[in-house]
Design an enzyme around this catalytic site. Structure first.
Site, PDB file in Angstrom:
ATOM      1  N   GLY A   1       0.897  -1.348  -0.110  1.00 51.68           N
ATOM      2  CA  GLY A   1      -0.057  -0.142   0.178  1.00 51.68           C
ATOM      3  C   GLY A   1       0.733   1.193   0.063  1.00 51.68           C
TER       4      GLY A   1
ATOM      5  NE  ARG B   1      -4.551   5.896  -2.576  1.00 49.92           N
ATOM      6  CZ  ARG B   1      -5.537   5.583  -1.747  1.00 49.92           C
ATOM      7  NH1 ARG B   1      -5.839   6.582  -0.629  1.00 49.92           N
ATOM      8  NH2 ARG B   1      -6.661   4.788  -2.061  1.00 49.92           N
TER       9      ARG B   1
ATOM     10  CB  VAL C   1      -1.591  -7.632   0.245  1.00 48.42           C
ATOM     11  CG1 VAL C   1      -0.642  -6.720  -0.232  1.00 48.42           C
ATOM     12  CG2 VAL C   1      -2.880  -6.797   0.828  1.00 48.42           C
TER      13      VAL C   1
ATOM     14  CB  SER D   1      -5.988   1.007  13.517  1.00 52.12           C
ATOM     15  OG  SER D   1      -6.960   2.221  14.034  1.00 52.12           O
TER      16      SER D   1
ATOM     17  CE1 TYR E   1      -8.775   0.197   9.085  1.00 51.47           C
ATOM     18  CE2 TYR E   1      -9.451   1.023  11.078  1.00 51.47           C
ATOM     19  CZ  TYR E   1      -8.404   0.994   9.928  1.00 51.47           C
ATOM     20  OH  TYR E   1      -7.359   1.809   9.821  1.00 51.47           O
TER      21      TYR E   1
ATOM     22  CB  ALA F   1      -9.244  -6.354  10.334  1.00 54.53           C
ATOM     23  CE  LYS F   2      -5.724  -1.581  10.231  1.00 60.15           C
ATOM     24  NZ  LYS F   2      -4.680  -1.758   9.251  1.00 60.15           N
TER      25      LYS F   2
HETATM   26  P1  NAP Z   1      -4.775   5.200   2.169  1.00 56.98           P
HETATM   27  O1  NAP Z   1      -4.428   6.400   2.202  1.00 56.98           O
HETATM   28  O2  NAP Z   1      -6.096   4.790   1.858  1.00 56.98           O
HETATM   29  O3  NAP Z   1      -3.711   4.032   1.581  1.00 56.98           O
HETATM   30  C1  NAP Z   1      -3.806   2.673   1.411  1.00 56.98           C
HETATM   31  C2  NAP Z   1      -3.205   2.175   0.217  1.00 56.98           C
HETATM   32  O4  NAP Z   1      -3.396   0.730   0.299  1.00 56.98           O
HETATM   33  C3  NAP Z   1      -3.478   2.497  -1.092  1.00 56.98           C
HETATM   34  O5  NAP Z   1      -2.503   2.906  -1.763  1.00 56.98           O
HETATM   35  C4  NAP Z   1      -4.413   1.537  -1.482  1.00 56.98           C
HETATM   36  O6  NAP Z   1      -4.380   1.366  -2.909  1.00 56.98           O
HETATM   37  C5  NAP Z   1      -3.641   0.034  -0.865  1.00 56.98           C
HETATM   38  N1  NAP Z   1      -4.377  -1.064  -0.697  1.00 56.98           N
HETATM   39  C6  NAP Z   1      -5.539  -1.097  -0.498  1.00 56.98           C
HETATM   40  N2  NAP Z   1      -5.951  -2.400  -0.945  1.00 56.98           N
HETATM   41  C7  NAP Z   1      -4.927  -3.053  -1.377  1.00 56.98           C
HETATM   42  C8  NAP Z   1      -4.858  -4.473  -2.018  1.00 56.98           C
HETATM   43  N3  NAP Z   1      -5.503  -5.263  -1.660  1.00 56.98           N
HETATM   44  N4  NAP Z   1      -3.383  -4.682  -2.017  1.00 56.98           N
HETATM   45  C9  NAP Z   1      -2.546  -3.752  -2.285  1.00 56.98           C
HETATM   46  N5  NAP Z   1      -2.704  -2.468  -1.726  1.00 56.98           N
HETATM   47  C10 NAP Z   1      -3.913  -2.276  -1.402  1.00 56.98           C
HETATM   48  O7  NAP Z   1      -4.720   4.631   3.683  1.00 56.98           O
HETATM   49  P2  NAP Z   1      -3.659   5.064   4.879  1.00 56.98           P
HETATM   50  O8  NAP Z   1      -4.547   6.070   5.675  1.00 56.98           O
HETATM   51  O9  NAP Z   1      -2.284   5.399   4.592  1.00 56.98           O
HETATM   52  O10 NAP Z   1      -3.639   3.626   5.707  1.00 56.98           O
HETATM   53  C11 NAP Z   1      -2.305   3.065   5.549  1.00 56.98           C
HETATM   54  C12 NAP Z   1      -2.516   1.939   6.698  1.00 56.98           C
HETATM   55  O11 NAP Z   1      -2.661   2.569   8.284  1.00 56.98           O
HETATM   56  C13 NAP Z   1      -3.688   1.080   6.606  1.00 56.98           C
HETATM   57  O12 NAP Z   1      -3.351  -0.423   7.123  1.00 56.98           O
HETATM   58  C14 NAP Z   1      -4.720   1.735   7.478  1.00 56.98           C
HETATM   59  O13 NAP Z   1      -5.852   1.062   7.966  1.00 56.98           O
HETATM   60  C15 NAP Z   1      -3.836   2.360   8.733  1.00 56.98           C
HETATM   61  N6  NAP Z   1      -4.209   3.292   9.485  1.00 56.98           N
HETATM   62  C16 NAP Z   1      -4.585   4.548   9.079  1.00 56.98           C
HETATM   63  C17 NAP Z   1      -4.988   5.583   9.948  1.00 56.98           C
HETATM   64  C18 NAP Z   1      -5.143   7.030   9.527  1.00 56.98           C
HETATM   65  O14 NAP Z   1      -5.703   7.785  10.262  1.00 56.98           O
HETATM   66  N7  NAP Z   1      -4.883   7.164   8.229  1.00 56.98           N
HETATM   67  C19 NAP Z   1      -5.196   5.094  11.186  1.00 56.98           C
HETATM   68  C20 NAP Z   1      -4.735   4.093  11.776  1.00 56.98           C
HETATM   69  C21 NAP Z   1      -4.623   2.724  10.793  1.00 56.98           C
HETATM   70  P3  NAP Z   1      -5.627   1.993  -3.838  1.00 56.98           P
HETATM   71  O15 NAP Z   1      -5.202   3.423  -3.875  1.00 56.98           O
HETATM   72  O16 NAP Z   1      -5.259   1.260  -5.403  1.00 56.98           O
HETATM   73  O17 NAP Z   1      -7.009   1.711  -3.032  1.00 56.98           O
END
Ligand code: NAP
Length: 253
Positions: free
Chosen positions: A13, A16, A64, A142, A154, A157-158
């Site tokens: 992932g 971005r 993945v 998370s 979610y 899973a987390k």
């Molecule tokens: P994001 O901006 O939505 O980025 C997620 C990335 O994962 C995207 O590039 C997406 O690709 C990719 N992805 C989704 N499904 C996939 C798959 N099956 N195989 C490969 N890549 C895949 O999310 P983020 O906020 O950076 O979050 C990153 C991680 O941190 C996640 O696990 C999220 O649950 C965790 N997290 C985030 C926050 C927060 O506040 N942002 C808080 C706690 C935990 P596409 O663009 O093609 O969909």
């Protein structure tokens, strides 16, 4: 380690958000970085940024949650950069809804990407780590693992990833491999923007409201998570394993 004597890191992932921030930081730390995302082309900006900073980087397209795609991507990375030594299981999706409205597909998609994805990636990478007698697995949990309205899938899973992390730490420690989880609070990415849109609040106002509830009075940025990932991936962090580090600007209860 690669022929160039560099550790090879894999970030899922990584196109971005947090994944891109972590990938760039590990590249700046001197690792060769493989960026995995659903579409190989979407990894271009992250890969170019690492290369522009003088690093080595490689893009691989894979879902993945798909065993064959994961296997092919990890072998391509090993051939291109060298055997993976660091794995950051970061790829994630949300399919938020109250339980009574949550569909089977909402449940399965979230479990598939977060839990099955982390399982498949860890299994594919650990054999390279065992051969090197060195490895670092970092799973993105998370603060929602503690429970969050509208996120039954979610949060399950987390929370599951925390148990997975501790078990990997127990099983793989004897091979010089650590496993830890980072549990972020509110981080500014497309994912939190998506949540703001779902609840009908302008993203800037959503961030301000979140910051007011956070003890350090600001929301997090991908660099806040990248900093912790950099520490957990470092040589010196070899005695830190099976831990969950909340990175949320304050304690959570
Ligand atoms: P994001 O901006 O939505 O980025 C997620 C990335 O994962 C995207 O590039 C997406 O690709 C990719 N992805 C989704 N499904 C996939 C798959 N099956 N195989 C490969 N890549 C895949 O999310 P983020 O906020 O950076 O979050 C990153 C991680 O941190 C996640 O696990 C999220 O649950 C965790 N997290 C985030 C926050 C927060 O506040 N942002 C808080 C706690 C935990 P596409 O663009 O093609 O969909």
């Amino acid at each position: 380690m690669s022929e160039q004597g560099q550790r090879v890191a894999v970030v899922t992932g990584g196109a971005r958000g947090i994944g891109a921030g972590v990938a760039r930081r590990l590249g700046a730390d001197g690792m060769a970085v493989a960026v995995i995302d659903l579409k190989e082309g979407d990894c271009a900006a992250t890969v170019e940024a690492i290369r522009a900073d003088g690093g080595r980087a490689f893009a691989a397209g894979a879902d993945v949650s798909d065993s064959a795609q994961v296997g092919a991507a990890v072998e391509a990375i090993a051939a291109e950069l060298g055997p993976p030594a660091v794995l950051v299981n970061n790829a994630g999706v949300i399919r938020d809804n109250l339980l009574f409205k949550m569909t089977d597909d909402d449940w399965d998609t979230v479990m598939g990407v977060h839990l099955r994805g982390a399982f498949l990636m860890s299994k594919a990478c650990q054999k390279h780590m065992v051969e090197q007698k060195w490895g670092r697995i970092i799973n993105l949990s998370s603060s929602s693992a503690l429970g969050n309205r509208g996120q039954a899938n979610y949060s399950a899973a987390k929370a599951g990833l925390q148990g997975f992390t501790k078990t990997l730490a127990i099983e793989l420690g004897q091979f010089g491999i650590t496993a830890n989880a980072i549990a972020p609070g509110f981080i500014v990415t497309d994912m939190t923007a998506q949540t703001a849109a779902r609840v009908g609040v302008e993203f800037e106002a959503f961030q301000q409201a979140a910051a007011a509830r956070i003890p350090v009075r600001r929301v997090g940025q991908p660099a806040d998570i990248a900093h912790v990932a950099s520490f957990l991936a470092s040589e010196g962090a070899g005695f830190v394993s099976g831990q969950v580090i909340y990175v949320a600007g304050g304690p959570l209860c």
